[in-house]
Motif scaffolding. Structure first.
Motif, short mmCIF file in Angstrom:
data_model
loop_
_atom_site.label_atom_id
_atom_site.label_comp_id
_atom_site.label_asym_id
_atom_site.label_seq_id
_atom_site.Cartn_x
_atom_site.Cartn_y
_atom_site.Cartn_z
N CYS A 75 32.75 9.77 8.16
CA CYS A 75 33.72 8.69 8.45
C CYS A 75 35.12 9.04 8.55
CB CYS A 75 33.80 7.30 7.55
SG CYS A 75 32.16 6.31 7.67
N ALA A 76 35.44 9.94 7.54
CA ALA A 76 36.74 10.61 7.60
C ALA A 76 37.10 11.53 8.58
CB ALA A 76 37.16 11.38 6.40
N THR A 77 36.12 12.33 9.06
CA THR A 77 36.18 13.28 10.11
C THR A 77 36.02 12.45 11.39
OG1 THR A 77 34.90 14.87 8.88
CG2 THR A 77 34.86 15.33 11.26
N ALA A 78 35.36 11.43 11.49
CA ALA A 78 35.49 10.66 12.82
C ALA A 78 36.49 9.66 13.06
CB ALA A 78 34.14 9.68 12.87
N GLY A 79 37.22 9.73 11.98
CA GLY A 79 38.56 8.65 12.07
C GLY A 79 38.26 7.23 11.78
N VAL A 80 37.11 6.85 11.29
CA VAL A 80 36.78 5.56 10.96
C VAL A 80 37.03 5.28 9.46
CG1 VAL A 80 34.67 3.98 10.88
CG2 VAL A 80 34.89 5.84 12.68
N PRO A 81 37.88 4.18 9.39
CA PRO A 81 38.34 3.85 7.94
C PRO A 81 37.05 3.19 7.39
CG PRO A 81 39.46 2.03 9.81
CD PRO A 81 38.50 3.29 10.33
N VAL A 82 36.91 3.37 6.00
CA VAL A 82 35.91 3.04 5.23
C VAL A 82 36.54 1.59 4.22
CG1 VAL A 82 34.36 3.29 3.31
CG2 VAL A 82 34.82 5.02 5.15
N GLU A 83 35.95 0.57 4.55
CA GLU A 83 36.06 -0.71 3.65
C GLU A 83 35.64 -0.49 2.21
OE1 GLU A 83 38.12 -3.36 4.46
OE2 GLU A 83 38.83 -2.00 6.16
N ASN A 84 36.09 -1.06 1.25
CA ASN A 84 35.53 -0.82 -0.16
C ASN A 84 34.19 -1.94 -0.44
OD1 ASN A 84 36.24 0.62 -2.22
ND2 ASN A 84 37.45 -0.85 -3.45
N ALA A 85 34.21 -2.93 0.37
CA ALA A 85 33.31 -3.98 0.20
C ALA A 85 32.95 -4.84 1.40
CB ALA A 85 33.39 -4.68 -1.15
N TRP A 86 32.27 -5.56 1.47
CA TRP A 86 31.99 -6.64 2.62
C TRP A 86 32.87 -7.59 2.23
CZ3 TRP A 86 29.86 -5.60 6.84
CH2 TRP A 86 28.81 -4.67 6.95
N GLU A 87 34.09 -7.69 2.93
CA GLU A 87 35.32 -8.70 2.70
C GLU A 87 34.79 -9.67 3.76
OE1 GLU A 87 37.26 -8.58 0.73
OE2 GLU A 87 37.07 -6.58 -0.31
N ARG A 88 35.14 -10.77 3.47
CA ARG A 88 34.86 -11.97 4.27
C ARG A 88 35.36 -11.92 5.94
NH1 ARG A 88 34.46 -17.98 3.07
NH2 ARG A 88 34.72 -19.02 5.27
N GLU A 89 36.61 -11.34 5.96
CA GLU A 89 37.15 -11.00 7.13
C GLU A 89 36.30 -10.08 8.34
OE1 GLU A 89 39.14 -10.38 4.43
OE2 GLU A 89 40.14 -12.30 4.62
N LEU A 90 35.92 -9.10 7.47
CA LEU A 90 35.03 -8.01 8.13
C LEU A 90 33.58 -8.88 8.53
CD1 LEU A 90 34.47 -5.17 8.95
CD2 LEU A 90 33.65 -4.40 6.97
N MET A 91 33.13 -9.55 7.74
CA MET A 91 31.77 -10.17 7.81
C MET A 91 31.98 -11.39 9.18
SD MET A 91 29.95 -10.65 4.29
CE MET A 91 28.29 -11.27 4.75
N ASP A 92 33.17 -11.98 9.10
CA ASP A 92 33.28 -13.01 10.16
C ASP A 92 33.44 -12.14 11.50
OD1 ASP A 92 33.12 -15.12 8.50
OD2 ASP A 92 35.45 -15.46 8.19
#
Length: 111
Positions: A75-92
């Motif tokens: 993910c770091a190499t691809a430049g994709v940020p990693v979320e710590n957990a499944w936050e509501r905003e991400l699931m929505d």
């Protein structure tokens, strides 16, 4: 907490393998096709780690790696940020396709 969590400390820290180029390319491709993406890394036991990608347009996909360290490096190499957990905003933000809903219904009814 799961081994893949940022808040979990492990006694044994081993050297992380280099992320496979195919996984990095897939992450970059997904992010480019969907206007950016965020990732959540899930520890899945002996199978390794699952990188679940959520695109800015609501599309989602996944990739598997050998362990959570390799997944984070990919993910770091691809430049994709990693979320710590499944936050509501991400699931929505996720928009499952009709095909996915149908496949989930078949699995539930098949039990």
């Amino acid at each position: 907490m799961a081994e893949g969590s940022d808040t979990t400390l492990t006694a044994e820290q081993t050297a992380v393998e280099q992320a496979p180029n195919g996984v990095v390319a897939s992450l970059r491709s997904f992010a480019a096709e969907h206007g950016g993406a965020k990732a959540v890394i899930e520890y899945v036991g002996k199978r390794g780690a699952r990188i679940v990608l959520v695109g800015s347009d609501g599309a989602w996909g996944d990739q598997f790696t050998d362990d959570t360290g390799v997944a984070r490096q990919a993910c770091a190499t691809a430049g994709v940020p990693v979320e710590n957990a499944w936050e509501r905003e991400l699931m929505d933000q996720m928009r499952p396709s009709n095909d996915l809903w149908r496949s989930m219904a078949r699995r539930t009814l098949a039990r």
